[in-house]
Design a protein around this motif. Structure first.
Motif, PDB file in Angstrom:
ATOM      1  N   ALA A 259       0.836  -1.207   0.000  1.00  0.00           N
ATOM      2  CA  ALA A 259       0.000   0.000   0.000  1.00  0.00           C
ATOM      3  C   ALA A 259       0.871   1.257   0.000  1.00  0.00           C
ATOM      4  CB  ALA A 259      -0.937  -0.006   1.203  1.00  0.00           C
ATOM      5  N   TYR A 260       1.936   1.242   0.790  1.00  0.00           N
ATOM      6  CA  TYR A 260       2.871   2.376   0.852  1.00  0.00           C
ATOM      7  C   TYR A 260       3.495   2.620  -0.519  1.00  0.00           C
ATOM      8  CZ  TYR A 260       7.487   4.518   1.790  1.00  0.00           C
ATOM      9  OH  TYR A 260       8.627   5.289   1.758  1.00  0.00           O
ATOM     10  N   ALA A 261       3.937   1.553  -1.178  1.00  0.00           N
ATOM     11  CA  ALA A 261       4.561   1.694  -2.496  1.00  0.00           C
ATOM     12  C   ALA A 261       3.564   2.230  -3.519  1.00  0.00           C
ATOM     13  CB  ALA A 261       5.126   0.354  -2.955  1.00  0.00           C
ATOM     14  N   ARG A 262       2.311   1.779  -3.465  1.00  0.00           N
ATOM     15  CA  ARG A 262       1.293   2.273  -4.403  1.00  0.00           C
ATOM     16  C   ARG A 262       0.955   3.730  -4.125  1.00  0.00           C
ATOM     17  NH1 ARG A 262      -1.567  -2.098  -2.646  1.00  0.00           N
ATOM     18  NH2 ARG A 262      -3.511  -0.945  -2.433  1.00  0.00           N
ATOM     19  N   ASP A 263       0.983   4.111  -2.869  1.00  0.00           N
ATOM     20  CA  ASP A 263       0.747   5.513  -2.500  1.00  0.00           C
ATOM     21  C   ASP A 263       1.786   6.398  -3.183  1.00  0.00           C
ATOM     22  OD1 ASP A 263       0.037   7.901  -1.272  1.00  0.00           O
ATOM     23  OD2 ASP A 263       0.499   7.233   0.765  1.00  0.00           O
ATOM     24  N   LEU A 264       3.053   6.016  -3.077  1.00  0.00           N
ATOM     25  CA  LEU A 264       4.101   6.791  -3.719  1.00  0.00           C
ATOM     26  C   LEU A 264       4.015   6.695  -5.243  1.00  0.00           C
ATOM     27  CD1 LEU A 264       7.161   5.989  -1.418  1.00  0.00           C
ATOM     28  CD2 LEU A 264       5.811   8.101  -1.489  1.00  0.00           C
ATOM     29  N   PHE A 265       3.745   5.510  -5.754  1.00  0.00           N
ATOM     30  CA  PHE A 265       3.687   5.301  -7.202  1.00  0.00           C
ATOM     31  C   PHE A 265       2.682   6.240  -7.860  1.00  0.00           C
ATOM     32  CE2 PHE A 265       2.119   3.189 -11.040  1.00  0.00           C
ATOM     33  CZ  PHE A 265       3.291   2.795 -11.668  1.00  0.00           C
ATOM     34  N   THR A 266       1.568   6.474  -7.197  1.00  0.00           N
ATOM     35  CA  THR A 266       0.525   7.335  -7.764  1.00  0.00           C
ATOM     36  C   THR A 266       0.731   8.812  -7.427  1.00  0.00           C
ATOM     37  OG1 THR A 266      -0.880   6.805  -5.842  1.00  0.00           O
ATOM     38  CG2 THR A 266      -1.208   5.505  -7.837  1.00  0.00           C
ATOM     39  N   THR A 267       1.831   9.122  -6.751  1.00  0.00           N
ATOM     40  CA  THR A 267       2.207  10.507  -6.463  1.00  0.00           C
ATOM     41  C   THR A 267       3.080  11.013  -7.601  1.00  0.00           C
ATOM     42  OG1 THR A 267       2.149  10.105  -4.067  1.00  0.00           O
ATOM     43  CG2 THR A 267       3.388  12.021  -4.841  1.00  0.00           C
ATOM     44  N   PRO A 268       2.756  12.145  -8.215  1.00  0.00           N
ATOM     45  CA  PRO A 268       3.587  12.651  -9.321  1.00  0.00           C
ATOM     46  C   PRO A 268       5.065  12.702  -8.947  1.00  0.00           C
ATOM     47  CG  PRO A 268       1.581  13.937  -9.149  1.00  0.00           C
ATOM     48  CD  PRO A 268       1.587  13.016  -7.946  1.00  0.00           C
ATOM     49  N   GLY A 269       5.895  12.186  -9.849  1.00  0.00           N
ATOM     50  CA  GLY A 269       7.327  12.127  -9.622  1.00  0.00           C
ATOM     51  C   GLY A 269       7.843  10.728  -9.381  1.00  0.00           C
ATOM     52  N   PHE A 270       6.973   9.830  -8.958  1.00  0.00           N
ATOM     53  CA  PHE A 270       7.405   8.472  -8.624  1.00  0.00           C
ATOM     54  C   PHE A 270       7.042   7.470  -9.734  1.00  0.00           C
ATOM     55  CE2 PHE A 270       7.515  10.608  -4.579  1.00  0.00           C
ATOM     56  CZ  PHE A 270       8.563  10.009  -3.879  1.00  0.00           C
ATOM     57  N   GLY A 271       5.775   7.139  -9.835  1.00  0.00           N
ATOM     58  CA  GLY A 271       5.372   6.180 -10.855  1.00  0.00           C
ATOM     59  C   GLY A 271       5.633   6.651 -12.261  1.00  0.00           C
TER      60      GLY A 271
END
Length: 350
Positions: A259-271
Motif C-alpha cells: 500500500a505504501y509503495a502504491r501511495d508513492l507510485f501514484t504521487t507525481p514524480g514516482f510512478g
C-alpha cells in the motif's frame, strides 16, 4: 548503476565514488578539481531509468522542478562491461555532451579511470568532464544547494529538523534493503545467500511495522528517505523476487509495504519515472552470471500498481505546504508501453 563486485562468498559493493560536490559557493568539500558552483544550464545529469540509484536522482530532480536548471541525458537499459551507452539517442550519441558513452566523460577527467563507470553522474557541459557520481550526496545537494532553482511549491525533501532521523533511516534501509537485495542476488555460497535472505526479510518486516500507522518513513511528508526506499520496492516483484531469489513473499503480498509503495507510485514524480521495460531488460539481459540466456520474463502482472491504497486515512501531506509537480517534459516521459499506468501526458492515471 552504482559499482559492485562479485566476491566469494558474498556480494561487496564498491563504494568509492567521485566525491566532488556542486555547491552554492562552489567550494564543495574541498577535495575535488572544482570549483563547481551551482549554475543553471551548466551541468547535465546522466541517468538510466533501469538503475535504482539513478532513478532516485530522476525522482528528486522532478519533485524539485529542476528540469530547466539541470538537463538530463538518459542511457539505455543495457550496457557492456565498459560503460553505459546513449543508445536511445539518434546515432547513439548524447545530443548535449556529444559522446556515445558516459565513460568518455570519466576518462576525460581521469584518463584510464580505474573504478566502475556508474550512473547517476553529473557532467560539466562546458568541459565535458564528470563532476561526481556520489549518488547519496548528489540528491541531498539537489535539495539543499539548488534551492534558488527549485520550482514554486517544491517539497523540502531534507528538512533541517528531521535530518538526523532521515540519515539514520537511510543508513539501515541502504544496508539492509537497497543493498540487501543485491546481497541475495549475488551470493556466492548457500550460507551467504541464506544469511542475506534472512537479513533482507527481517528488514522488510521492520518496515511493515514502522509504516503500519504512519504514512511516510520520517515525519508527515515525503522525504529523501521515501525516495530511496521506493526505487527498491518498485523493482521488487518485477526483478528482485525472481532474478535475485528474494522470494519469501512478493511485495504485493506484504500489505503495508504494498500500500505504501502504491501511495508513492501514484504521487507525481514516482510512478511516472518508473520504466518497467527498462528495469527488466537491464537485470535479465546484463546479469548473465545469474541469467545466462538473457531471456527476459514476460511477467509478472504489474497492473495492480494504480489500485487504491487507502493510505490517505493515515493523514500526512505528500508535499507539505507545497504542491505536486506538473507533467514531465515531453522528451523525458516514460512510454506508456513501458509502464501501463502512464498516460500520454506522462502522468500516472489511476
Amino acid at each position: 548503476m552504482s559499482g559492485g563486485t562479485y566476491v566469494e562468498p558474498s556480494f561487496e559493493r564498491d563504494t568509492t565514488y567521485i566525491t566532488d560536490r556542486i555547491t552554492v559557493d562552489g567550494a564543495g568539500d574541498g577535495s575535488g578539481d572544482g570549483p563547481w558552483p551551482v549554475e543553471a544550464g551548466r551541468y547535465r545529469l546522466v541517468v538510466a531509468r533501469a538503475c535504482p540509484w539513478a532513478n532516485r536522482a530522476i525522482i528528486v530532480r522532478r519533485l524539485l522542478g529542476l528540469e530547466e536548471a539541470i538537463s538530463m541525458g538518459i542511457c539505455g537499459p543495457t550496457h557492456d562491461a565498459d560503460s553505459w551507452t546513449f543508445d536511445l539517442d539518434p546515432g547513439g550519441v548524447d545530443p548535449v555532451l556529444g559522446i556515445p558513452r558516459i565513460k568518455d566523460a570519466y576518462d576525460k577527467r581521469f584518463p584510464g579511470y580505474p573504478r566502475g563507470i556508474t550512473v547517476p553522474a553529473i557532467v560539466d557541459v562546458p568541459t565535458g568532464v564528470v563532476v561526481t557520481n556520489d549518488f547519496p550526496q548528489l540528491t541531498l545537494d539537489l535539495s539543499t544547494q539548488w534551492r534558488e532553482h527549485h520550482r514554486e511549491g517544491a517539497p523540502d525533501l531534507y528538512p533541517q529538523a528531521l535530518r538526523s532521523e532521515i540519515d539514520e533511516v537511510n543508513r539501515w534501509v541502504y544496508t539492509e534493503v537497497n543493498n540487501g537485495v543485491y546481497r541475495c542476488g549475488f551470493a556466492g555460497t548457500q550460507s551467504a545467500y541464506d544469511a542475506a535472505y534472512e537479513r533482507l526479510f527481517t528488514a522488510l518486516d521492520r518496515l511493515e511495522a514502522r509504516l503500519l500507522n504512519q504514512r511516510y518513513l520520517v515525519g508527515d511528508t515525503i522525504t529523501e528517505a521515501d525516495v530511496r526506499l521506493f526505487t527498491t520496492l518498485a523493482r521488487f516483484d518485477a526483478v528482485y523476487h525472481g532474478h535475485f531469489k528474494c522470494n519469501r513473499t512478493k511485495l504485493n503480498e506484504m500489505p503495508v509495504l504494498w500500500a505504501y509503495a502504491r501511495d508513492l507510485f501514484t504521487t507525481p514524480g514516482f510512478g511516472d519515472t518508473t520504466d518497467f521495460v527498462h528495469i527488466k531488460s537491464h537485470y535479465y539481459e546484463v546479469h548473465r552470471d545469474i541469467n545466462p540466456t538473457g531471456v527476459v520474463p514476460a511477467g509478472p502482472d504489474l497492473s495492480g500498481w494504480a489500485q487504491p491504497h487507502g493510505r490517505e486515512a493515515l493523514g500526512g501531506r505528500p508535499f507539505g505546504d507545497g504542491a505536486p509537480p506538473g507533467p514531465p517534459p515531453a522528451g523525458e516521459r516514460v512510454p506508456t508501453a513501458h509502464n501501463p499506468h502512464v498516460g500520454d501526458d506522462g502522468l500516472v492515471h489511476t
